[in-house]
Design a protein around this motif. Sequence first.
Motif, PDB file in Angstrom:
ATOM      1  N   PHE A   1       0.814  -1.198   0.000  1.00 36.16           N
ATOM      2  CA  PHE A   1       0.000   0.000   0.000  1.00 36.16           C
ATOM      3  C   PHE A   1       0.856   1.259   0.000  1.00 36.16           C
TER       4      PHE A   1
ATOM      5  N   ILE B   1      -2.714   3.619  -2.428  1.00 34.55           N
ATOM      6  CA  ILE B   1      -3.880   3.467  -1.570  1.00 34.55           C
ATOM      7  C   ILE B   1      -4.814   4.657  -1.687  1.00 34.55           C
TER       8      ILE B   1
ATOM      9  N   ILE C   1      -6.827   4.032  -4.693  1.00 36.93           N
ATOM     10  CA  ILE C   1      -7.861   3.014  -4.470  1.00 36.93           C
ATOM     11  C   ILE C   1      -9.071   3.629  -3.779  1.00 36.93           C
TER      12      ILE C   1
ATOM     13  N   PHE D   1     -13.845  -0.898  -2.193  1.00 38.48           N
ATOM     14  CA  PHE D   1     -12.529  -0.657  -1.602  1.00 38.48           C
ATOM     15  C   PHE D   1     -11.913  -1.968  -1.113  1.00 38.48           C
TER      16      PHE D   1
ATOM     17  N   SER E   1     -10.629  -4.035  -4.096  1.00 37.69           N
ATOM     18  CA  SER E   1      -9.419  -3.498  -4.721  1.00 37.69           C
ATOM     19  C   SER E   1      -8.218  -3.565  -3.794  1.00 37.69           C
ATOM     20  N   ALA E   2      -8.411  -3.186  -2.537  1.00 33.82           N
ATOM     21  CA  ALA E   2      -7.292  -3.116  -1.606  1.00 33.82           C
ATOM     22  C   ALA E   2      -6.754  -4.490  -1.235  1.00 33.82           C
TER      23      ALA E   2
ATOM     24  N   ASN F   1      -4.178  -5.981  -3.475  1.00 33.88           N
ATOM     25  CA  ASN F   1      -2.845  -5.381  -3.492  1.00 33.88           C
ATOM     26  C   ASN F   1      -1.971  -5.804  -2.313  1.00 33.88           C
ATOM     27  N   SER F   2      -2.548  -6.478  -1.333  1.00 34.84           N
ATOM     28  CA  SER F   2      -1.813  -6.761  -0.105  1.00 34.84           C
ATOM     29  C   SER F   2      -0.785  -7.871  -0.293  1.00 34.84           C
TER      30      SER F   2
ATOM     31  N   SER G   1      -6.819   0.014   5.543  1.00 36.49           N
ATOM     32  CA  SER G   1      -6.221  -1.009   4.678  1.00 36.49           C
ATOM     33  C   SER G   1      -6.124  -2.342   5.406  1.00 36.49           C
TER      34      SER G   1
END
Length: 347
Positions: A72, A77, A80, A96, A99-100, A103-104, A151
Amino acid sequence: MIKKAFITSLVATTLLFTGCGDEASEGEDALVTQQLLDKGEFSSVIARIEPTASTSEDYLTLAAAYMGKAGFGLSKIIGIVATSATATGGNEFSSFIDSASANSTPTALNDLDIAVVYYQKVLQNKCLDKNITLGAAEADLCLYVGLANVSSTAVTFGYIADDVSVLSDNTGRTDDKLTASTCALEYAFSGTISDANCTASAESNITFIESNRTYSDINITVNAQVFEYLLTPINPLTGVRSTAITNGKCTLNSFSTRVDDSNVTGYYACPITESSDVNTTDITTDEILVNGLNNGLDSIGASVSADVQSDIDKFKEEILVSSGRSINDANTTITTQDIINYLNSNN
């Protein structure tokens, strides 16, 4: 919101170089560190700064590096959040999450937790103190703290569901693992399960030798699939239990070798702790989702930017409406029951 992203990125860069002194060598060190951040070499930044970190600039650099290591980066972030806020049909927060979580990284929960710790070394608890007037730089840093906390909730959804996109697609699809996770959280919180699709096994106590911690092990069956959960002991502050966030399975003797799945006798859902030190506190679903959302959204609100606040209000409203509550209520604190209702309504 896009303008806000540019402002915060500029502030982060400015703070990184503020107070570096007039010595050429210090300026060169700061430039090397910034270049490493720009290239995404976050572990190198951490190794370079953390052993001797002692200034606000060090702490802010480390916070940015740990957020990047979690997947992030600040610009990512913020982007996002901006994109998710344009979702339609009341799906801003679920968009959210979708999408988030994608990415982690595998160490994201620990890394985000450490990032918040470093931000708090500079800010203390100013982001949550409504009696304090924040300066412009402090307000932007509160945005970062809030983004790190929120996040963490997205990452948590990635652990408790197989497919988090079911929360936002409005097609009627369901995710069996998320259903089971919601039932397990409800059982830990209230001792009952309201969803007839879930069947719970009898609890059995297990103790992990490496951490000397005992959990109540329970299986939740949904559509003939069995999912295992670890219930934590009663929290003396809240008087309730929660589910430990787990990653893979391991033996009771060691956390070091985790497998994605195993039906072999002697393997159990493996708990995640707040750091690599197995003696630290468990990361629980309740803690991340409730505290992360409340503190995270409030910290973002402390940035006192109307466009950001509007985006965040949409996130909180999506959760509260599942409990018949509103962002306009006198009390908008998100509770564990609100989370359970939200998951039941959207999965």
